[in-house]
Design an enzyme around this catalytic site. Structure first.
Site, PDB file in Angstrom:
ATOM      1  N   LYS A 111     -11.965   1.095  -2.973  1.00 43.68           N
ATOM      2  CA  LYS A 111     -11.973  -0.085  -3.856  1.00 43.68           C
ATOM      3  C   LYS A 111     -13.374  -0.507  -4.282  1.00 43.68           C
ATOM      4  CE  LYS A 111      -7.472  -2.078  -2.993  1.00 43.68           C
ATOM      5  NZ  LYS A 111      -6.661  -3.278  -2.851  1.00 43.68           N
ATOM      6  N   LYS A 192      -1.564   6.898  -3.536  1.00 44.74           N
ATOM      7  CA  LYS A 192      -0.414   6.102  -3.098  1.00 44.74           C
ATOM      8  C   LYS A 192       0.034   5.164  -4.222  1.00 44.74           C
ATOM      9  CE  LYS A 192      -2.301   1.880  -1.258  1.00 44.74           C
ATOM     10  NZ  LYS A 192      -1.827   0.676  -0.633  1.00 44.74           N
ATOM     11  N   LYS A 195       0.140  -1.671  -6.294  1.00 40.88           N
ATOM     12  CA  LYS A 195       0.442  -2.795  -7.187  1.00 40.88           C
ATOM     13  C   LYS A 195      -0.574  -2.901  -8.295  1.00 40.88           C
ATOM     14  CE  LYS A 195       1.595  -6.025  -3.675  1.00 40.88           C
ATOM     15  NZ  LYS A 195       0.284  -5.989  -3.030  1.00 40.88           N
TER      16      LYS A 195
HETATM   17  P1  ATP Z   1      -2.934  -3.250  -3.908  1.00 37.43           P
HETATM   18  O1  ATP Z   1      -2.627  -2.251  -4.938  1.00 37.43           O
HETATM   19  O2  ATP Z   1      -3.191  -4.629  -4.459  1.00 37.43           O
HETATM   20  O3  ATP Z   1      -3.964  -2.807  -2.919  1.00 37.43           O
HETATM   21  P2  ATP Z   1      -0.659  -2.430  -2.424  1.00 37.43           P
HETATM   22  O4  ATP Z   1       0.367  -2.025  -3.383  1.00 37.43           O
HETATM   23  O5  ATP Z   1      -1.424  -1.375  -1.724  1.00 37.43           O
HETATM   24  O6  ATP Z   1      -1.621  -3.477  -3.099  1.00 37.43           O
HETATM   25  P3  ATP Z   1      -0.429  -4.247  -0.170  1.00 37.43           P
HETATM   26  O7  ATP Z   1      -0.189  -5.677  -0.400  1.00 37.43           O
HETATM   27  O8  ATP Z   1      -1.819  -3.861   0.123  1.00 37.43           O
HETATM   28  O9  ATP Z   1       0.089  -3.364  -1.389  1.00 37.43           O
HETATM   29  O10 ATP Z   1       0.535  -3.726   0.970  1.00 37.43           O
HETATM   30  C1  ATP Z   1       1.682  -4.384   1.477  1.00 37.43           C
HETATM   31  C2  ATP Z   1       2.391  -3.484   2.441  1.00 37.43           C
HETATM   32  O11 ATP Z   1       2.967  -2.362   1.732  1.00 37.43           O
HETATM   33  C3  ATP Z   1       1.501  -2.856   3.515  1.00 37.43           C
HETATM   34  O12 ATP Z   1       2.218  -2.808   4.732  1.00 37.43           O
HETATM   35  C4  ATP Z   1       1.233  -1.469   3.028  1.00 37.43           C
HETATM   36  O13 ATP Z   1       0.974  -0.561   4.065  1.00 37.43           O
HETATM   37  C5  ATP Z   1       2.536  -1.149   2.339  1.00 37.43           C
HETATM   38  N1  ATP Z   1       2.337  -0.174   1.264  1.00 37.43           N
HETATM   39  C6  ATP Z   1       1.522  -0.311   0.182  1.00 37.43           C
HETATM   40  N2  ATP Z   1       1.597   0.753  -0.609  1.00 37.43           N
HETATM   41  C7  ATP Z   1       2.483   1.595  -0.021  1.00 37.43           C
HETATM   42  C8  ATP Z   1       2.995   2.884  -0.377  1.00 37.43           C
HETATM   43  N3  ATP Z   1       2.608   3.477  -1.488  1.00 37.43           N
HETATM   44  N4  ATP Z   1       3.896   3.467   0.443  1.00 37.43           N
HETATM   45  C9  ATP Z   1       4.310   2.850   1.576  1.00 37.43           C
HETATM   46  N5  ATP Z   1       3.861   1.639   1.973  1.00 37.43           N
HETATM   47  C10 ATP Z   1       2.965   1.015   1.183  1.00 37.43           C
END
Ligand code: ATP
Ligand code: LTN
Length: 328
Positions: A111, A192, A195
């Site tokens: 990031k 991965k 969001k």
């Molecule tokens: P950002 O893109 O803003 O970093 P994010 O989509 O990675 O957000 P988080 O809020 O950081 O989401 O994560 C919330 C939960 O979802 C955490 O437990 C994280 O491990 C899980 N998570 C996020 N992305 C994935 C994914 N691609 N597959 C499985 N679990 C995920």
């Protein structure tokens, strides 16, 4: 009863990765654990946020927690910044974590883009996360695989403090699912699903309408072999779609391979669209009921009060063990 804590950032709408990796566990665990689920808005501001959007996203994520089945009668649901102990304990932990440890965190590397101008908060993000967890004497932290490194750091900090200041923290454990723990981006299965990725077709949000779901899945990156076979290394795109299919439909990967023998990606994707649309429809309907209800605000206020009541004595214990303040 063992205590569970987890959090999601209000940085956009929850997607299938969040749901299959983390939220699914939240719902399962609340049946026989004391569960605390947080919307981590202080983590969200480690990257720039529009204030109006952030407030909106806090309520969006809270509504989605409830829409997927988190029950406020069984679980505490609250917003991180409503409980001052997170930032307070974060500071104490910052004084017990090494810059070398934080430099090795892959999420920071990804990031910050190696920029000198990356915010310090992005660097110390995992320390605030450790504070979230340790503030509640948490036993279990249900998360996706991408959080493993952060959970290990949290454990290391807790053990380090306990070495000199005995019994300050409960040392927590991460809980990861076998399937769904790492859902990949649809447009680039080496990343991965996230969001905050710019391409909306990289993810399926839980609130996407059927037309958007169809478009994202039909566009999803596959390969030129044309065979439905689970092989994450050589066929990451197809394997990722199979993973999603398997969890949502409750069908094993082997069974999917058998069912689609001799069929092409088009057939498989069409079925996956249907499965996904059907799985998300009830979540979306519940979300619409909850999102603009007065009840939502009451649930979050009540959640913050209950969370605070657990956090306060833990924070006092920390202050006592460190010699902070005047004592009681
Ligand atoms: P950002 O893109 O803003 O970093 P994010 O989509 O990675 O957000 P988080 O809020 O950081 O989401 O994560 C919330 C939960 O979802 C955490 O437990 C994280 O491990 C899980 N998570 C996020 N992305 C994935 C994914 N691609 N597959 C499985 N679990 C995920
Ligand atoms: N860093 C997590 C979100 C998060 C979290 C937590 C998860 C912040 N604090 C405490 C579990 C426990 C992420 O998913 N990016």
């Amino acid at each position: 009863m063992k205590r569970v804590f987890s959090g999601v950032q209000p940085t956009g709408n929850i997607h299938l990765g969040n749901y299959l990796g983390a939220l699914r566990q939240f719902v399962e665990l609340q049946e026989d654990h004391e569960c605390i689920y947080c919307i981590v808005d202080e983590h969200a501001i480690t990257v720039p946020q529009d204030p109006k959007e952030l407030r909106k996203h806090i309520l969006d994520v809270a509504s989605l927690y409830l829409a997927v089945g988190v029950d406020p009668k069984k679980s505490i649901v609250f917003v991180q910044s409503d409980v001052p102990g997170h930032a307070e304990l974060g500071w104490v932990l910052n004084c017990n974590c090494y810059t070398g440890e934080l430099s090795r965190m892959t999420q920071f590397k990804a990031k910050s883009h190696n920029k000198e101008s990356a915010p310090t908060g992005l660097f110390t993000y995992p320390v605030l996360m450790a504070a979230d967890i340790l503030l509640y004497d948490t036993d279990i932290v249900p998360v996706g695989n991408d959080q493993k490194q952060h959970i290990e750091l949290c454990r290391d900090i807790a053990i380090r403090v306990n070495n000199t200041k005995k019994k300050t923290f409960v040392v927590p454990e991460g809980r990861y699912l076998k399937e769904g723990a790492r859902i990949m981006a649809l447009d680039d299965p080496t990343q991965k699903m996230s969001k905050s990725a710019p391409n909306i077709h990289s993810r399926i949000s839980l609130l996407d309408d059927p037309a958007k779901i169809k478009k994202s899945i039909m566009k999803a990156t596959t390969d030129s072999e044309g065979v439905i076979r689970f092989d994450p290394e050589n066929k990451p795109g197809v394997s990722n779609l199979m993973n999603i299919y398997s969890v949502l439909a409750g069908v094993s990967l082997e069974q999917i391979e058998k069912d689609y023998e001799g069929k092409g990606y088009g057939d498989f994707k069409k079925d996956l669209v249907e499965i996904t649309v059907n799985a998300l429809a009830p979540i979306k309907a519940r979300y619409e009921e909850i999102r603009y209800s007065d009840e939502l605000i009451d649930i979050l206020k009540d959640g913050a009060a209950r969370a605070n009541a657990i956090a306060k004595p833990v924070m006092q214990r920390v202050k006592d063990n460190f010699g902070l303040g005047l004592g009681r």
